[in-house]
Write a protein that holds these residues in place. Sequence first.
Motif, PDB file in Angstrom:
ATOM      1  N   TRP A 143      38.238  54.377  43.346  1.00 18.04           N
ATOM      2  CA  TRP A 143      38.262  53.640  44.614  1.00 18.04           C
ATOM      3  C   TRP A 143      38.901  54.487  45.714  1.00 18.04           C
ATOM      4  O   TRP A 143      38.365  54.607  46.822  1.00 18.04           O
ATOM      5  CB  TRP A 143      39.015  52.328  44.422  1.00 18.04           C
ATOM      6  N   LEU A 144      40.032  55.122  45.403  1.00 19.11           N
ATOM      7  CA  LEU A 144      40.719  55.948  46.403  1.00 19.11           C
ATOM      8  C   LEU A 144      39.915  57.199  46.759  1.00 19.11           C
ATOM      9  O   LEU A 144      40.010  57.707  47.877  1.00 19.11           O
ATOM     10  CB  LEU A 144      42.109  56.337  45.899  1.00 19.11           C
ATOM     11  N   LEU A 145      39.130  57.675  45.810  1.00 12.43           N
ATOM     12  CA  LEU A 145      38.282  58.845  46.064  1.00 12.43           C
ATOM     13  C   LEU A 145      36.993  58.486  46.800  1.00 12.43           C
ATOM     14  O   LEU A 145      36.276  59.373  47.261  1.00 12.43           O
ATOM     15  CB  LEU A 145      37.918  59.528  44.738  1.00 12.43           C
ATOM     16  N   GLY A 146      36.692  57.192  46.891  1.00 14.74           N
ATOM     17  CA  GLY A 146      35.431  56.778  47.503  1.00 14.74           C
ATOM     18  C   GLY A 146      34.244  56.943  46.579  1.00 14.74           C
ATOM     19  O   GLY A 146      33.099  56.993  47.025  1.00 14.74           O
ATOM     20  N   VAL A 147      34.526  57.022  45.273  1.00 13.93           N
ATOM     21  CA  VAL A 147      33.480  57.163  44.258  1.00 13.93           C
ATOM     22  C   VAL A 147      33.070  55.760  43.793  1.00 13.93           C
ATOM     23  O   VAL A 147      33.932  54.880  43.657  1.00 13.93           O
ATOM     24  CB  VAL A 147      34.015  57.989  43.065  1.00 13.93           C
ATOM     25  N   PRO A 148      31.786  55.506  43.557  1.00  9.08           N
ATOM     26  CA  PRO A 148      31.386  54.181  43.067  1.00  9.08           C
ATOM     27  C   PRO A 148      32.136  53.793  41.790  1.00  9.08           C
ATOM     28  O   PRO A 148      32.278  54.606  40.879  1.00  9.08           O
ATOM     29  CB  PRO A 148      29.880  54.337  42.800  1.00  9.08           C
ATOM     30  N   VAL A 149      32.614  52.566  41.752  1.00 14.55           N
ATOM     31  CA  VAL A 149      33.355  52.058  40.599  1.00 14.55           C
ATOM     32  C   VAL A 149      32.440  51.138  39.796  1.00 14.55           C
ATOM     33  O   VAL A 149      31.888  50.189  40.337  1.00 14.55           O
ATOM     34  CB  VAL A 149      34.616  51.292  41.038  1.00 14.55           C
ATOM     35  N   HIS A 150      32.304  51.445  38.510  1.00 15.22           N
ATOM     36  CA  HIS A 150      31.431  50.652  37.647  1.00 15.22           C
ATOM     37  C   HIS A 150      32.211  49.831  36.627  1.00 15.22           C
ATOM     38  O   HIS A 150      31.763  48.775  36.193  1.00 15.22           O
ATOM     39  CB  HIS A 150      30.432  51.555  36.927  1.00 15.22           C
ATOM     40  N   ASP A 151      33.373  50.339  36.226  1.00 16.52           N
ATOM     41  CA  ASP A 151      34.168  49.664  35.206  1.00 16.52           C
ATOM     42  C   ASP A 151      35.531  49.292  35.783  1.00 16.52           C
ATOM     43  O   ASP A 151      36.182  50.125  36.415  1.00 16.52           O
ATOM     44  CB  ASP A 151      34.364  50.573  33.985  1.00 16.52           C
ATOM     45  N   PHE A 152      35.930  48.058  35.533  1.00 14.36           N
ATOM     46  CA  PHE A 152      37.219  47.576  36.003  1.00 14.36           C
ATOM     47  C   PHE A 152      38.089  47.264  34.794  1.00 14.36           C
ATOM     48  O   PHE A 152      37.720  46.454  33.946  1.00 14.36           O
ATOM     49  CB  PHE A 152      37.037  46.321  36.868  1.00 14.36           C
ATOM     50  N   ASP A 153      39.243  47.948  34.702  1.00 15.19           N
ATOM     51  CA  ASP A 153      40.194  47.724  33.614  1.00 15.19           C
ATOM     52  C   ASP A 153      41.415  47.009  34.177  1.00 15.19           C
ATOM     53  O   ASP A 153      41.972  47.430  35.202  1.00 15.19           O
ATOM     54  CB  ASP A 153      40.610  49.041  32.971  1.00 15.19           C
ATOM     55  N   ILE A 154      41.829  45.969  33.492  1.00 18.02           N
ATOM     56  CA  ILE A 154      42.925  45.142  33.971  1.00 18.02           C
ATOM     57  C   ILE A 154      44.028  45.107  32.924  1.00 18.02           C
ATOM     58  O   ILE A 154      43.777  44.835  31.747  1.00 18.02           O
ATOM     59  CB  ILE A 154      42.439  43.693  34.259  1.00 18.02           C
ATOM     60  N   GLU A 155      45.254  45.403  33.351  1.00 21.60           N
ATOM     61  CA  GLU A 155      46.413  45.331  32.463  1.00 21.60           C
ATOM     62  C   GLU A 155      47.215  44.099  32.871  1.00 21.60           C
ATOM     63  O   GLU A 155      47.524  43.921  34.046  1.00 21.60           O
ATOM     64  CB  GLU A 155      47.259  46.600  32.591  1.00 21.60           C
ATOM     65  N   VAL A 156      47.544  43.260  31.888  1.00 21.33           N
ATOM     66  CA  VAL A 156      48.197  41.987  32.153  1.00 21.33           C
ATOM     67  C   VAL A 156      49.597  42.003  31.544  1.00 21.33           C
ATOM     68  O   VAL A 156      49.756  42.228  30.346  1.00 21.33           O
ATOM     69  CB  VAL A 156      47.383  40.813  31.572  1.00 21.33           C
ATOM     70  N   TYR A 157      50.590  41.731  32.377  1.00 25.34           N
ATOM     71  CA  TYR A 157      51.988  41.725  31.963  1.00 25.34           C
ATOM     72  C   TYR A 157      52.466  40.288  31.788  1.00 25.34           C
ATOM     73  O   TYR A 157      52.006  39.371  32.475  1.00 25.34           O
ATOM     74  CB  TYR A 157      52.860  42.429  33.007  1.00 25.34           C
ATOM     75  N   GLY A 158      53.405  40.109  30.868  1.00 24.10           N
ATOM     76  CA  GLY A 158      54.040  38.813  30.714  1.00 24.10           C
ATOM     77  C   GLY A 158      53.340  37.847  29.773  1.00 24.10           C
ATOM     78  O   GLY A 158      53.800  36.715  29.602  1.00 24.10           O
ATOM     79  N   VAL A 159      52.222  38.251  29.152  1.00 25.45           N
ATOM     80  CA  VAL A 159      51.551  37.392  28.169  1.00 25.45           C
ATOM     81  C   VAL A 159      51.229  38.215  26.919  1.00 25.45           C
ATOM     82  O   VAL A 159      51.005  39.419  27.018  1.00 25.45           O
ATOM     83  CB  VAL A 159      50.248  36.760  28.716  1.00 25.45           C
ATOM     84  N   ASP A 160      51.216  37.570  25.759  1.00 26.25           N
ATOM     85  CA  ASP A 160      50.846  38.276  24.539  1.00 26.25           C
ATOM     86  C   ASP A 160      49.336  38.129  24.319  1.00 26.25           C
ATOM     87  O   ASP A 160      48.642  37.444  25.078  1.00 26.25           O
ATOM     88  CB  ASP A 160      51.648  37.796  23.329  1.00 26.25           C
ATOM     89  N   TYR A 161      48.832  38.770  23.278  1.00 29.19           N
ATOM     90  CA  TYR A 161      47.381  38.786  23.078  1.00 29.19           C
ATOM     91  C   TYR A 161      46.767  37.415  22.821  1.00 29.19           C
ATOM     92  O   TYR A 161      45.748  37.086  23.427  1.00 29.19           O
ATOM     93  CB  TYR A 161      46.988  39.788  21.986  1.00 29.19           C
ATOM     94  N   PRO A 162      47.342  36.596  21.939  1.00 32.56           N
ATOM     95  CA  PRO A 162      46.723  35.281  21.745  1.00 32.56           C
ATOM     96  C   PRO A 162      46.631  34.479  23.051  1.00 32.56           C
ATOM     97  O   PRO A 162      45.619  33.834  23.327  1.00 32.56           O
ATOM     98  CB  PRO A 162      47.647  34.610  20.719  1.00 32.56           C
ATOM     99  N   ASP A 163      47.690  34.547  23.867  1.00 34.88           N
ATOM    100  CA  ASP A 163      47.665  33.826  25.141  1.00 34.88           C
ATOM    101  C   ASP A 163      46.642  34.426  26.095  1.00 34.88           C
ATOM    102  O   ASP A 163      45.969  33.705  26.838  1.00 34.88           O
ATOM    103  CB  ASP A 163      49.045  33.824  25.789  1.00 34.88           C
ATOM    104  N   LEU A 164      46.520  35.753  26.095  1.00 30.46           N
ATOM    105  CA  LEU A 164      45.548  36.397  26.967  1.00 30.46           C
ATOM    106  C   LEU A 164      44.127  35.983  26.591  1.00 30.46           C
ATOM    107  O   LEU A 164      43.306  35.657  27.463  1.00 30.46           O
ATOM    108  CB  LEU A 164      45.697  37.924  26.892  1.00 30.46           C
ATOM    109  N   VAL A 165      43.831  35.981  25.290  1.00 33.31           N
ATOM    110  CA  VAL A 165      42.505  35.545  24.835  1.00 33.31           C
ATOM    111  C   VAL A 165      42.252  34.098  25.259  1.00 33.31           C
ATOM    112  O   VAL A 165      41.161  33.752  25.738  1.00 33.31           O
ATOM    113  CB  VAL A 165      42.375  35.704  23.307  1.00 33.31           C
TER     114      VAL A 165
END
Length: 200
Positions: free
Chosen positions: A32-54
């Motif tokens: 995004w900062l380079l102005g290159v097309p973005v195809h994949d979005f990765d999201i990191e979530v803080y404050g929740v464990d995996y079962p809650d995230l699912v």
Amino acid sequence: MIEILPPKLLAMLRNTPGLERSYLVGGCVRDWLLGVPVHDFDIEVYGVDYPDLVRLLSRYGRADWVGKSFGVVKLTHASGAVWDFSVPRRDSKRGPGHKGFDVEFDPELSPLEASARRDFTINSMLWDARSGELMDPHGGRSDLEARILRHTSAAFAEDPLRVLRAFQLAARFEFTLAPATAALSRTISDTYPELPVERV
């Protein structure tokens, strides 16, 4: 970032209780900062464990915990879009190769601690979907502007695959490898044979 983020993803991150501390991370922020097309979005979530995230993500489509060893939850949204979610983690080197790590998931890690495990400063930035703030704890933006590829921390030397990524990123974006990163890469040259041939 807001102008390229899928509206359904933005609404989900901004309006879902439990996802208050969700950050876009890695290559999507860099591109995004380079102005290159973005195809994949990765999201990191803080404050929740995996079962809650699912559980939280299941409200929006099929949430599959597909990468349990590295903690990836793949959400196939009702719209058909697919996005990867994860929780912060610590990696501890225990054996040879890029798979020789013990991984400990810790939703209470800070963004500073979690981003320090990323390979290069340009991949260690985070973007807050709620505030619109760019978080840059390791100086990735200035390296991006200077077209310099620099390791984020000494943990870089634990994974020989990162040296291959350096070649790929330097060639793809016409970056110059930081001298200290080049020197660090040379110190682990004896571990290069650990890499699977298909990765090379």
